[in-house]
Design a protein around this motif. Structure first.
Motif, PDB file in Angstrom:
ATOM      1  N   ASN A  86       0.819  -1.212   0.000  1.00  0.00           N
ATOM      2  CA  ASN A  86       0.000   0.000   0.000  1.00  0.00           C
ATOM      3  C   ASN A  86       0.850   1.259   0.000  1.00  0.00           C
ATOM      4  O   ASN A  86       0.575   2.216  -0.729  1.00  0.00           O
ATOM      5  CB  ASN A  86      -0.934   0.009   1.214  1.00  0.00           C
ATOM      6  N   LYS A 130       2.752   1.838  -3.423  1.00  0.00           N
ATOM      7  CA  LYS A 130       1.877   2.441  -4.421  1.00  0.00           C
ATOM      8  C   LYS A 130       1.610   3.901  -4.087  1.00  0.00           C
ATOM      9  O   LYS A 130       1.635   4.772  -4.956  1.00  0.00           O
ATOM     10  CB  LYS A 130       0.564   1.657  -4.465  1.00  0.00           C
ATOM     11  N   ARG A 131       1.392   4.152  -2.807  1.00  0.00           N
ATOM     12  CA  ARG A 131       1.064   5.509  -2.354  1.00  0.00           C
ATOM     13  C   ARG A 131       2.211   6.475  -2.629  1.00  0.00           C
ATOM     14  O   ARG A 131       2.007   7.594  -3.115  1.00  0.00           O
ATOM     15  CB  ARG A 131       0.744   5.452  -0.860  1.00  0.00           C
ATOM     16  N   LEU A 167       2.657   7.389  -6.353  1.00  0.00           N
ATOM     17  CA  LEU A 167       1.641   8.343  -6.783  1.00  0.00           C
ATOM     18  C   LEU A 167       1.937   9.742  -6.249  1.00  0.00           C
ATOM     19  O   LEU A 167       1.749  10.746  -6.944  1.00  0.00           O
ATOM     20  CB  LEU A 167       0.263   7.878  -6.310  1.00  0.00           C
ATOM     21  N   ARG A 172      -9.223  14.617  -2.574  1.00  0.00           N
ATOM     22  CA  ARG A 172      -8.936  14.300  -3.975  1.00  0.00           C
ATOM     23  C   ARG A 172      -9.651  15.255  -4.929  1.00  0.00           C
ATOM     24  O   ARG A 172      -9.045  15.746  -5.896  1.00  0.00           O
ATOM     25  CB  ARG A 172      -9.335  12.849  -4.272  1.00  0.00           C
ATOM     26  N   PHE A 205      -4.456  12.433 -12.646  1.00  0.00           N
ATOM     27  CA  PHE A 205      -4.703  10.990 -12.696  1.00  0.00           C
ATOM     28  C   PHE A 205      -4.089  10.293 -11.481  1.00  0.00           C
ATOM     29  O   PHE A 205      -4.649   9.313 -10.964  1.00  0.00           O
ATOM     30  CB  PHE A 205      -4.145  10.406 -13.994  1.00  0.00           C
ATOM     31  N   ALA A 206      -2.940  10.784 -11.019  1.00  0.00           N
ATOM     32  CA  ALA A 206      -2.314  10.207  -9.827  1.00  0.00           C
ATOM     33  C   ALA A 206      -3.133  10.511  -8.582  1.00  0.00           C
ATOM     34  O   ALA A 206      -3.290   9.656  -7.696  1.00  0.00           O
ATOM     35  CB  ALA A 206      -0.888  10.722  -9.678  1.00  0.00           C
ATOM     36  N   PHE A 263      -6.294  10.892  -8.381  1.00  0.00           N
ATOM     37  CA  PHE A 263      -7.502  10.074  -8.409  1.00  0.00           C
ATOM     38  C   PHE A 263      -7.250   8.681  -7.825  1.00  0.00           C
ATOM     39  O   PHE A 263      -8.171   8.060  -7.265  1.00  0.00           O
ATOM     40  CB  PHE A 263      -8.003   9.953  -9.851  1.00  0.00           C
ATOM     41  N   CYS A 264      -6.025   8.177  -7.924  1.00  0.00           N
ATOM     42  CA  CYS A 264      -5.699   6.826  -7.443  1.00  0.00           C
ATOM     43  C   CYS A 264      -5.323   6.782  -5.963  1.00  0.00           C
ATOM     44  O   CYS A 264      -5.128   5.698  -5.405  1.00  0.00           O
ATOM     45  CB  CYS A 264      -4.551   6.248  -8.270  1.00  0.00           C
ATOM     46  N   LEU A 265      -5.181   7.943  -5.315  1.00  0.00           N
ATOM     47  CA  LEU A 265      -4.824   7.975  -3.894  1.00  0.00           C
ATOM     48  C   LEU A 265      -6.060   7.788  -3.026  1.00  0.00           C
ATOM     49  O   LEU A 265      -7.159   8.188  -3.403  1.00  0.00           O
ATOM     50  CB  LEU A 265      -4.153   9.306  -3.556  1.00  0.00           C
ATOM     51  N   PRO A 266      -5.911   7.199  -1.820  1.00  0.00           N
ATOM     52  CA  PRO A 266      -7.055   7.044  -0.909  1.00  0.00           C
ATOM     53  C   PRO A 266      -7.484   8.378  -0.311  1.00  0.00           C
ATOM     54  O   PRO A 266      -6.676   9.300  -0.180  1.00  0.00           O
ATOM     55  CB  PRO A 266      -6.532   6.091   0.165  1.00  0.00           C
TER      56      PRO A 266
END
Length: 552
Positions: A345, A348-349, A352, A406, A510-511, A513-516
């Motif tokens: 996790n 990936k975080r 981004l 976000r 776009f990055a 958008f992929c974050l929590p």
């Protein structure tokens, strides 16, 4: 949520919170002023070649003053494509025939020209002196201003790499304290630099220390702050950047000699260094690094400053250990930076976040570093940019109170990119509109940074917050260092740098958008909290109504 309970016992929003906030605001202010100092100390004034006819006062046959300065300029300096005098070339011999343009000449060959072999003459109406005029950093050396800004940003990058691990090991307060002293010394010595190399070296050290002050001051503030006040405090701290830009514009207008301005900016840092003794080290950091006894001392000290009576009875080791049981248990396992990349996790975080940091850094620094491209009155533009940045921070807080992290970032980044993309296609004749669009772009860029700063802080665990923020900041400093260098692409096309500045924040969306999402979630303290993210989210959703009631 455990540490929030301890903060309640020491008194929230008390005297210490006010004292710490005031001190940190001053620290961030002085670091922000140093960021854009080269806009003035390295300003490039209007210039032309030195020629004997104009600048030596000896013109054959002109004893009666028949020829004006404009006539002498016309026969000495060729015109460029915009019909303005060349900045880097002159005629080898005076072209007397240019005084009689209506006549026809048999010799239609182009006059011989040469570079400025005897130096330059500078317009001193705005700046009596800059490093450009002192060391002739024009024409073949005009890229040296970008080099200075690049080295300052490189200093910020190196400061992040070196001091982030030290901050997680020795604490936030000690890094702020000694970097305040370093920026005071390096800034003062800048005023006495005897060569361009020494000036660049001192600006590197100023960048090194400024970044550490900014990062650790912010961490120290949020780690003593409850969830309900976090957004407001971070926005207040970030808004100081806009005030710093405005203050710098005012100081540069008053102190226009380049050696005086760094001295004026650096002198207060010695007082700030002495005042840092009143800060209290982060109790959250003490506990997250398995130092509950020192964390207890910090909590009691803050409780005493806040006027909480009997704090020694209500706050003891047993209370701290029972309240922070999970955190202390997690702290038994030594966490290294590589654990961040082993955790799926967090890996990936972080990747981004790297993209996001480039998305908000490159365009904003591209605009603020190249303020002189908007026009000659850079004092006014500097103050205007500062005011816009301050208002943008307030606007971003209002947006953050109503929408998620976000959504706010995506909105700000898209608008910033669109306004920058429009800028290069506007004709130079409508300068007011160009300046207005640049100010709006700076405003949305500042709002994006504020939203991203809050989001990034909430995504990183306390035990590795300084080092992880250091990695993210390192990437953003690379972007900031590249921002002035991208302007060198103007030699191919004047629109290329601005198109790059405008496209980058749109790609970063776009990055984001992929974050929590982290709104109304407590700060995470260890990697286990990252893995239990869904559990925290469900828990907060159940209590969401109570959080909204107590937030204000």
């Amino acid at each position: 949520m455990a540490f929030e309970e301890l903060l309640e016992q020491v008194g929230s929003l008390g005297r210490y919170d006010i004292l710490q906030t005031v001190l940190i605001l001053f620290y961030v202010l002085t670091a922000s002023i140093h960021n854009l100092l080269d806009n003035f100390t390295a300003a490039i004034p209007a210039h032309r070649c030195w020629v004997q006819l104009l600048d030596n006062g000896t013109v054959p046959g002109n004893d009666t003053g028949i020829l004006s300065q404009d006539d002498l300029l016309r026969i000495s300096i060729p015109l460029d494509s915009t019909m303005k005098p060349e900045k880097c070339r002159r005629f080898i011999h005076p072209q007397w025939q240019l005084l009689h343009l209506n006549e026809t000449f048999s010799n239609s060959n182009e006059p011989d020209i040469e570079p400025c072999l005897d130096g330059w003459v500078y317009d001193q109406s705005y700046f009596p002196s800059t490093i450009v005029t002192e060391w002739d950093l024009v024409c073949d050396y005009q890229s040296m201003k970008s080099v200075v800004q690049f080295l300052y940003m490189t200093g910020m990058l190196v400061g992040t790499l070196v001091c982030s691990p030290l901050s997680d090991r020795f604490g936030r307060k000690v890094m702020v304290k000694w970097c305040l002293l370093l920026v005071a010394i390096s800034g003062t010595c800048t005023a006495f630099a005897s060569s361009f190399f020494i000036y660049c070296s001192l600006r590197f050290l100023a960048g090194f220390s400024s970044m550490v002050i900014l990062a650790n001051s912010r961490m120290l503030a949020i780690e003593w702050t409850r969830i309900q006040s976090r957004d407001s405090l971070l926005t207040l701290i970030n808004s100081i950047h806009g005030i710093g830009i405005t203050v710098l514009g005012g100081l540069a207008f008053i102190f226009r000699k380049w050696r005086t301005l760094p001295l004026v900016v650096a002198a207060p840092c010695f007082l700030f260094f002495l005042s840092s003794r009143w800060l209290v080290e982060s109790a959250r950091w003490f506990i997250a690094t398995n130092k509950p006894d020192q964390g207890l001392k910090a909590l009691r000290k803050v409780a005493q400053i806040n006027g909480i009576k009997n704090s020694e009875e209500t706050l003891n080791v047993e209370v701290v250990r029972s309240t922070m049981q999970e955190e202390l248990q997690a702290a038994q396992t030594k966490t290294t930076l590589w654990d961040l990349f082993r955790n799926t996790n967090m890996r990936k975080r972080i990747c981004l976040l790297f993209v996001v940091s480039l998305g908000y850094t490159i365009p904003l620094y591209g605009l603020t570093f190249n303020i002189q491209h908007l026009g000659n009155n850079i004092f006014l533009y500097q103050v205007l940019f500062g005011a816009i940045c301050f208002l943008a921070q307030i606007f971003s807080l209002l947006v953050l109170n109503h929408v998620s992290r976000r959504v706010s970032q995506i909105l700000f980044l898209i608008l910033e990119g669109l306004f920058i993309l429009v800028h290069p296609f506007l004709p130079e004749e409508i300068q007011a509109l160009r300046v207005a669009l640049a100010c709006v772009a700076v405003g949305f860029g500042t709002a994006a940074i504020n939203s991203a700063t809050i989001h990034i802080t909430e995504l990183i665990p306390t035990v590795l917050r300084a080092r992880t923020l250091g990695l993210v900041t390192m990437v953003s400093r690379i972007g900031a260092a590249l921002a002035p260098l991208l302007m060198t692409l103007r030699i191919f096309s004047t629109t290329i740098p601005w198109i790059i500045y405008g496209v980058i924040p749109i790609i970063a969306c776009f990055a984001v958008f992929c974050l929590p999402e982290t709104k109304n979630l407590p700060l995470i303290d260890n990697l286990q909290d990252v893995n239990n993210e869904n559990k925290f989210t469900r828990k907060v959703k159940k209590n969401d109504s109570s959080i909204k009631i107590t937030k204000f």
